[in-house]
Design a protein around this motif. Sequence first.
Motif, PDB file in Angstrom:
ATOM      1  N   PRO A  70       0.724  -1.215  -0.116  1.00  0.00           N
ATOM      2  CA  PRO A  70      -0.105  -0.187   0.097  1.00  0.00           C
ATOM      3  C   PRO A  70       1.045   1.280   0.099  1.00  0.00           C
ATOM      4  O   PRO A  70       1.963   1.228   0.231  1.00  0.00           O
ATOM      5  CB  PRO A  70      -0.743  -0.050   1.355  1.00  0.00           C
ATOM      6  N   ILE A  71       0.282   2.383  -0.105  1.00  0.00           N
ATOM      7  CA  ILE A  71       0.811   3.671  -0.179  1.00  0.00           C
ATOM      8  C   ILE A  71       0.243   4.195   0.997  1.00  0.00           C
ATOM      9  O   ILE A  71      -0.932   4.095   1.296  1.00  0.00           O
ATOM     10  CB  ILE A  71       0.209   4.550  -1.491  1.00  0.00           C
ATOM     11  N   GLU A  72       1.028   4.985   1.694  1.00  0.00           N
ATOM     12  CA  GLU A  72       0.794   5.718   2.834  1.00  0.00           C
ATOM     13  C   GLU A  72       0.471   7.139   2.799  1.00  0.00           C
ATOM     14  O   GLU A  72       1.366   7.685   2.329  1.00  0.00           O
ATOM     15  CB  GLU A  72       1.563   5.448   3.910  1.00  0.00           C
ATOM     16  N   LEU A  73      -0.453   7.805   3.142  1.00  0.00           N
ATOM     17  CA  LEU A  73      -0.628   9.208   3.139  1.00  0.00           C
ATOM     18  C   LEU A  73      -0.746   9.875   4.448  1.00  0.00           C
ATOM     19  O   LEU A  73      -1.151   9.257   5.618  1.00  0.00           O
ATOM     20  CB  LEU A  73      -2.274   9.244   2.562  1.00  0.00           C
ATOM     21  N   VAL A  74       0.342  10.835   4.577  1.00  0.00           N
ATOM     22  CA  VAL A  74       0.409  11.704   5.998  1.00  0.00           C
ATOM     23  C   VAL A  74      -0.040  12.781   6.033  1.00  0.00           C
ATOM     24  O   VAL A  74       0.685  13.648   5.057  1.00  0.00           O
ATOM     25  CB  VAL A  74       1.730  11.300   6.724  1.00  0.00           C
ATOM     26  N   VAL A  75      -0.996  13.610   6.714  1.00  0.00           N
ATOM     27  CA  VAL A  75      -1.343  14.856   6.682  1.00  0.00           C
ATOM     28  C   VAL A  75      -0.933  15.471   8.025  1.00  0.00           C
ATOM     29  O   VAL A  75      -1.520  15.015   9.034  1.00  0.00           O
ATOM     30  CB  VAL A  75      -2.747  15.069   6.207  1.00  0.00           C
ATOM     31  N   GLU A  76      -0.194  16.533   7.962  1.00  0.00           N
ATOM     32  CA  GLU A  76       0.142  17.127   9.369  1.00  0.00           C
ATOM     33  C   GLU A  76      -0.304  18.558   9.154  1.00  0.00           C
ATOM     34  O   GLU A  76       0.128  19.342   8.443  1.00  0.00           O
ATOM     35  CB  GLU A  76       1.563  17.074   9.388  1.00  0.00           C
ATOM     36  N   LEU A  77      -1.000  18.990  10.041  1.00  0.00           N
ATOM     37  CA  LEU A  77      -1.248  20.394  10.234  1.00  0.00           C
ATOM     38  C   LEU A  77      -0.276  21.126  11.230  1.00  0.00           C
ATOM     39  O   LEU A  77      -0.148  20.710  12.361  1.00  0.00           O
ATOM     40  CB  LEU A  77      -2.741  20.300  10.916  1.00  0.00           C
ATOM     41  N   LEU A  78       0.263  21.867  10.746  1.00  0.00           N
ATOM     42  CA  LEU A  78       1.176  22.833  11.336  1.00  0.00           C
ATOM     43  C   LEU A  78       1.006  24.113  11.748  1.00  0.00           C
ATOM     44  O   LEU A  78       0.159  24.556  11.147  1.00  0.00           O
ATOM     45  CB  LEU A  78       2.625  22.850  10.593  1.00  0.00           C
ATOM     46  N   PRO A  79       1.350  24.833  12.801  1.00  0.00           N
ATOM     47  CA  PRO A  79       0.762  25.990  13.057  1.00  0.00           C
ATOM     48  C   PRO A  79       1.089  27.377  11.732  1.00  0.00           C
ATOM     49  O   PRO A  79       0.282  28.112  11.512  1.00  0.00           O
ATOM     50  CB  PRO A  79       1.814  26.693  14.227  1.00  0.00           C
ATOM     51  N   SER A  80       2.192  26.620  10.904  1.00  0.00           N
ATOM     52  CA  SER A  80       2.383  27.808   9.617  1.00  0.00           C
ATOM     53  C   SER A  80       1.629  27.128   8.467  1.00  0.00           C
ATOM     54  O   SER A  80       1.886  27.976   7.406  1.00  0.00           O
ATOM     55  CB  SER A  80       3.936  27.580   9.473  1.00  0.00           C
ATOM     56  N   GLY A  81       1.068  25.903   8.534  1.00  0.00           N
ATOM     57  CA  GLY A  81       0.307  25.677   7.174  1.00  0.00           C
ATOM     58  C   GLY A  81      -0.098  24.209   7.460  1.00  0.00           C
ATOM     59  O   GLY A  81      -0.337  23.645   8.533  1.00  0.00           O
ATOM     60  N   CYS A  82       0.302  23.588   6.370  1.00  0.00           N
ATOM     61  CA  CYS A  82       0.065  22.009   6.584  1.00  0.00           C
ATOM     62  C   CYS A  82       1.390  21.370   5.683  1.00  0.00           C
ATOM     63  O   CYS A  82       2.051  21.802   4.710  1.00  0.00           O
ATOM     64  CB  CYS A  82      -1.148  21.449   5.876  1.00  0.00           C
ATOM     65  N   GLN A  83       1.754  20.148   6.014  1.00  0.00           N
ATOM     66  CA  GLN A  83       2.515  19.191   5.237  1.00  0.00           C
ATOM     67  C   GLN A  83       1.819  18.184   4.922  1.00  0.00           C
ATOM     68  O   GLN A  83       1.123  17.349   5.935  1.00  0.00           O
ATOM     69  CB  GLN A  83       3.831  18.992   5.928  1.00  0.00           C
ATOM     70  N   VAL A  84       1.912  17.521   3.566  1.00  0.00           N
ATOM     71  CA  VAL A  84       1.260  16.318   3.137  1.00  0.00           C
ATOM     72  C   VAL A  84       2.587  15.412   2.575  1.00  0.00           C
ATOM     73  O   VAL A  84       3.336  15.965   1.857  1.00  0.00           O
ATOM     74  CB  VAL A  84       0.310  16.388   2.121  1.00  0.00           C
ATOM     75  N   GLU A  85       2.625  14.254   3.245  1.00  0.00           N
ATOM     76  CA  GLU A  85       3.534  13.196   2.560  1.00  0.00           C
ATOM     77  C   GLU A  85       2.852  11.957   2.088  1.00  0.00           C
ATOM     78  O   GLU A  85       1.788  11.655   2.568  1.00  0.00           O
ATOM     79  CB  GLU A  85       4.489  12.630   3.797  1.00  0.00           C
ATOM     80  N   VAL A  86       3.416  11.235   1.014  1.00  0.00           N
ATOM     81  CA  VAL A  86       3.068  10.322   0.435  1.00  0.00           C
ATOM     82  C   VAL A  86       4.143   9.082   0.422  1.00  0.00           C
ATOM     83  O   VAL A  86       5.209   9.538  -0.244  1.00  0.00           O
ATOM     84  CB  VAL A  86       2.446  10.205  -1.094  1.00  0.00           C
ATOM     85  N   HIS A  87       4.043   8.163   1.040  1.00  0.00           N
ATOM     86  CA  HIS A  87       4.927   7.147   1.235  1.00  0.00           C
ATOM     87  C   HIS A  87       4.865   5.913   0.109  1.00  0.00           C
ATOM     88  O   HIS A  87       3.425   5.586   0.074  1.00  0.00           O
ATOM     89  CB  HIS A  87       5.210   6.616   2.736  1.00  0.00           C
ATOM     90  N   ASP A  88       5.802   5.599  -0.454  1.00  0.00           N
ATOM     91  CA  ASP A  88       5.814   4.444  -1.328  1.00  0.00           C
ATOM     92  C   ASP A  88       6.884   3.507  -1.222  1.00  0.00           C
ATOM     93  O   ASP A  88       7.771   3.828  -0.835  1.00  0.00           O
ATOM     94  CB  ASP A  88       5.402   5.007  -2.745  1.00  0.00           C
ATOM     95  N   PRO A  89       6.846   2.444  -1.923  1.00  0.00           N
ATOM     96  CA  PRO A  89       7.820   1.340  -1.672  1.00  0.00           C
ATOM     97  C   PRO A  89       9.111   1.651  -2.408  1.00  0.00           C
ATOM     98  O   PRO A  89      10.278   0.896  -2.308  1.00  0.00           O
ATOM     99  CB  PRO A  89       7.174   0.237  -1.805  1.00  0.00           C
ATOM    100  N   ASP A  90       9.095   2.545  -3.471  1.00  0.00           N
ATOM    101  CA  ASP A  90      10.407   2.845  -4.319  1.00  0.00           C
ATOM    102  C   ASP A  90      11.213   3.621  -3.731  1.00  0.00           C
ATOM    103  O   ASP A  90      10.820   4.844  -3.472  1.00  0.00           O
ATOM    104  CB  ASP A  90       9.769   3.182  -5.758  1.00  0.00           C
ATOM    105  N   PRO A  91      12.543   3.178  -3.416  1.00  0.00           N
ATOM    106  CA  PRO A  91      13.536   4.108  -2.794  1.00  0.00           C
ATOM    107  C   PRO A  91      14.042   5.349  -3.973  1.00  0.00           C
ATOM    108  O   PRO A  91      14.533   6.222  -3.444  1.00  0.00           O
ATOM    109  CB  PRO A  91      14.701   3.457  -2.405  1.00  0.00           C
TER     110      PRO A  91
END
Length: 150
Positions: A70-91
Motif C-alpha cells: 500500500p501507499i501511505e498518506l500522512v497529513v500534518e497540520l502545522l501552526p504555519s500551514g500543512c505538510q502532506v507526505e505520500v510514502h511508497d515502496p520505491d526508494p
Amino acid sequence: MNGLAVYEPPTSSASWRIALPHTAAAVPVARALVRTALAELEHGADSDTAELLTAELVANAVEHTAGGSPIELVVELLPSGCQVEVHDPDPAPPGDLTRPTLAMPDPWQEGGRGLLLIRALSSSCGHRPTESGKAVWFRLPAVPAQRRPV
C-alpha cells in the motif's frame, strides 16, 4: 520552486495517517482525507491546492511504483500551514521534483505536469528515504483569515 527543498520533521498537534490501496482508487480517497482534515479544524491552508497536489503525489506513487504494497498518506497540520507526505515502496527519487527542468512539458501529452505543479504551488517540497522506500512531501502555508475565500 517557491521554497527550500529540505526536510524538517514537523511539529504539530494534529495529524492523519492512512494506508491507501496501490490503485487509482486511492486518489479520491486521499483528496477526501486532505479536505476533511483541513475542514474539520478550520485550518487556514488552501484546501483546493492541498487536494490537487495530494492527488498528484498519490497518482505518481500508483503509476511509478510496483503495486505490491500500500501507499501511505500522512497529513500534518502545522501552526504555519500543512505538510502532506505520500510514502511508497520505491526508494528512487521522484524525477525532477527538486531540480526544475528547462524543458516545458509537451502540451499534447496527458502527463508530465504533476511535479511542475507541486514545485510551483507549494511553499516547499522534497523527498526523503524511509525504511520501506521513500516519502515525497509538500508544504502549504496558512492563508491569513482575511484573505480566505468565503
